[in-house]
Write a protein that holds these residues in place. Structure first.
Motif, mmCIF file in Angstrom:
data_model
loop_
_atom_site.group_PDB
_atom_site.id
_atom_site.type_symbol
_atom_site.label_atom_id
_atom_site.label_comp_id
_atom_site.label_asym_id
_atom_site.label_seq_id
_atom_site.Cartn_x
_atom_site.Cartn_y
_atom_site.Cartn_z
ATOM 1 N N CYS A 123 0.863 -1.180 0.000
ATOM 2 C CA CYS A 123 0.000 0.000 0.000
ATOM 3 C C CYS A 123 0.896 1.226 0.000
ATOM 4 C CB CYS A 123 -0.888 -0.018 1.246
ATOM 5 S SG CYS A 123 -1.818 1.500 1.552
ATOM 6 N N SER A 124 0.647 2.136 -0.912
ATOM 7 C CA SER A 124 1.369 3.407 -0.908
ATOM 8 C C SER A 124 0.370 4.534 -0.691
ATOM 9 C CB SER A 124 2.134 3.606 -2.225
ATOM 10 O OG SER A 124 1.229 3.585 -3.313
ATOM 11 N N TYR A 125 0.827 5.598 -0.032
ATOM 12 C CA TYR A 125 -0.073 6.710 0.250
ATOM 13 C C TYR A 125 0.667 8.025 0.060
ATOM 14 C CZ TYR A 125 2.282 6.372 4.802
ATOM 15 O OH TYR A 125 3.225 6.310 5.797
ATOM 16 N N LYS A 126 -0.067 9.119 0.122
ATOM 17 C CA LYS A 126 0.521 10.388 -0.303
ATOM 18 C C LYS A 126 0.826 11.361 0.834
ATOM 19 C CE LYS A 126 -1.709 10.334 -4.872
ATOM 20 N NZ LYS A 126 -2.659 9.237 -4.739
ATOM 21 N N THR A 127 -0.044 11.440 1.839
ATOM 22 C CA THR A 127 0.141 12.465 2.867
ATOM 23 C C THR A 127 0.493 11.822 4.209
ATOM 24 O OG1 THR A 127 -2.181 12.478 3.503
ATOM 25 C CG2 THR A 127 -1.548 13.909 1.682
ATOM 26 N N SER A 128 0.803 12.653 5.192
ATOM 27 C CA SER A 128 1.161 12.123 6.507
ATOM 28 C C SER A 128 -0.064 11.460 7.145
ATOM 29 C CB SER A 128 1.676 13.249 7.393
ATOM 30 O OG SER A 128 0.664 14.202 7.590
ATOM 31 N N ILE A 182 -1.619 -0.120 12.587
ATOM 32 C CA ILE A 182 -0.228 0.195 12.916
ATOM 33 C C ILE A 182 -0.108 1.715 12.989
ATOM 34 C CG2 ILE A 182 0.507 0.059 10.471
ATOM 35 C CD1 ILE A 182 3.200 -1.091 11.589
ATOM 36 N N ARG A 183 0.457 2.198 14.074
ATOM 37 C CA ARG A 183 0.556 3.642 14.287
ATOM 38 C C ARG A 183 1.779 4.194 13.563
ATOM 39 N NH1 ARG A 183 -3.527 4.686 17.370
ATOM 40 N NH2 ARG A 183 -4.236 3.145 18.873
ATOM 41 N N SER A 184 1.801 5.483 13.359
ATOM 42 C CA SER A 184 2.862 6.095 12.553
ATOM 43 C C SER A 184 4.231 5.960 13.192
ATOM 44 C CB SER A 184 2.550 7.578 12.298
ATOM 45 O OG SER A 184 2.432 8.272 13.517
ATOM 46 N N ASN A 185 4.296 5.716 14.510
ATOM 47 C CA ASN A 185 5.596 5.560 15.167
ATOM 48 C C ASN A 185 6.006 4.084 15.316
ATOM 49 O OD1 ASN A 185 3.758 4.819 17.081
ATOM 50 N ND2 ASN A 185 4.590 6.104 18.726
ATOM 51 N N GLU A 186 5.230 3.194 14.702
ATOM 52 C CA GLU A 186 5.552 1.771 14.720
ATOM 53 C C GLU A 186 6.079 1.347 13.350
ATOM 54 O OE1 GLU A 186 1.558 0.543 15.974
ATOM 55 O OE2 GLU A 186 2.424 -0.112 17.896
ATOM 56 N N LEU A 246 5.373 -0.798 8.196
ATOM 57 C CA LEU A 246 5.090 0.583 7.828
ATOM 58 C C LEU A 246 6.404 1.322 7.678
ATOM 59 C CD1 LEU A 246 2.991 2.881 7.403
ATOM 60 C CD2 LEU A 246 3.163 3.326 9.870
ATOM 61 N N ASP A 247 6.578 1.979 6.551
ATOM 62 C CA ASP A 247 7.752 2.808 6.299
ATOM 63 C C ASP A 247 7.251 4.210 5.980
ATOM 64 O OD1 ASP A 247 9.996 4.151 5.329
ATOM 65 O OD2 ASP A 247 10.805 2.378 4.339
ATOM 66 N N THR A 248 7.253 5.081 6.985
ATOM 67 C CA THR A 248 6.697 6.420 6.787
ATOM 68 C C THR A 248 7.587 7.274 5.890
ATOM 69 O OG1 THR A 248 7.698 7.098 8.882
ATOM 70 C CG2 THR A 248 5.377 6.476 8.932
#
Lengths: 115, 109
Positions: free
Chosen positions: B23-28, B49-53, B65-67
């Motif tokens: 899955c790819s996404y565009k914004t934060s 999964i939270r943004s800090n995980e 997850l790779d922010t």
């Protein structure tokens, strides 16, 4: 625990007619959502309520769609008049609260066919 | 508009094999969630999964997850016929959940 209830499950109408969908969320869930899912696509948020107030309705076509959540419990979504492109599954979901972005629980949906 | 985009659109595997979808996404985002949809049980939440995980496990599911790359992956190990379904990633920000178009997974017996 009872899940999110929706009715009717199926509806067939002709264009320019009106239709209403009903949703009863999980007991105690403050936030309620209506989504539209067109065949082959993911759900698209139409409107979300926190208790009986609207949090977001930016993607609701307000010229024909309306929704209300009286008393902060169950909700109705209305389309008047319907267009062919409104054929879709309308999903209702609820979650415990708005903040935190926790999981949403979905109802079985109402499949609308507009002829 | 749909923020997440899943890849591939469709996947067919043999029972017992692993299935991976991206899955790819565009914004934060605040968090990213995966849901499964089949005709029998409707749309069901699988994992959040939270943004800090960076990685999370639940049973036979593994999510990364790779922010920095704005991407996530879902791995289903030892697939079963009952895993046949559409899988959606959904990004959460601004109190809203935005779904992608989904990956259709077929598990062959």
């Amino acid at each position: 625990e009872a899940g999110v209830a929706q009715s009717p499950r199926y509806k067939i109408i002709e264009k320019r007619q009106s239709v209403a969908f009903w949703c009863n969320p999980i007991s105690g869930h403050a936030t309620l959502y209506w989504y539209q899912q067109i065949l082959g696509q993911g759900p698209k948020l139409l409107i979300q309520f926190q208790n009986n107030g609207v949090v977001d309705d930016s993607q609701l076509p307000k010229d024909r769609f309306s929704a209300e959540r009286l008393k902060g419990v169950d909700s109705t979504l209305k389309i008047q008049p319907a267009k062919l492109e409104d054929s879709a599954v309308y999903l209702c979901a609820s979650s415990e609260q708005l903040a935190g972005g926790n999981e949403q629980f979905f109802g079985p949906g109402t499949r609308l066919t507009v002829l | 508009s749909q923020q997440g985009e899943e890849d591939p659109q469709a996947l067919s595997i043999q029972e017992g094999e692993n299935a991976t979808m991206n899955c790819s996404y565009k914004t934060s985002i605040n968090n990213l969630q995966w849901y499964r949809q089949n005709s029998g049980r409707g749309l069901v939440h699988l994992i959040l999964i939270r943004s800090n995980e960076r990685e999370k496990h639940s049973g036979r599911l593994r999510v990364t997850l790779d922010t920095s790359k704005k991407s996530s992956s879902l791995l289903i190990t030892a697939s079963r016929a009952a895993d046949t379904a559409s899988y959606f990633c959904a990004t959460h920000n601004d109190y809203k959940l935005s779904f992608g178009a989904g990956t259709t997974v077929t598990v062959r017996a």
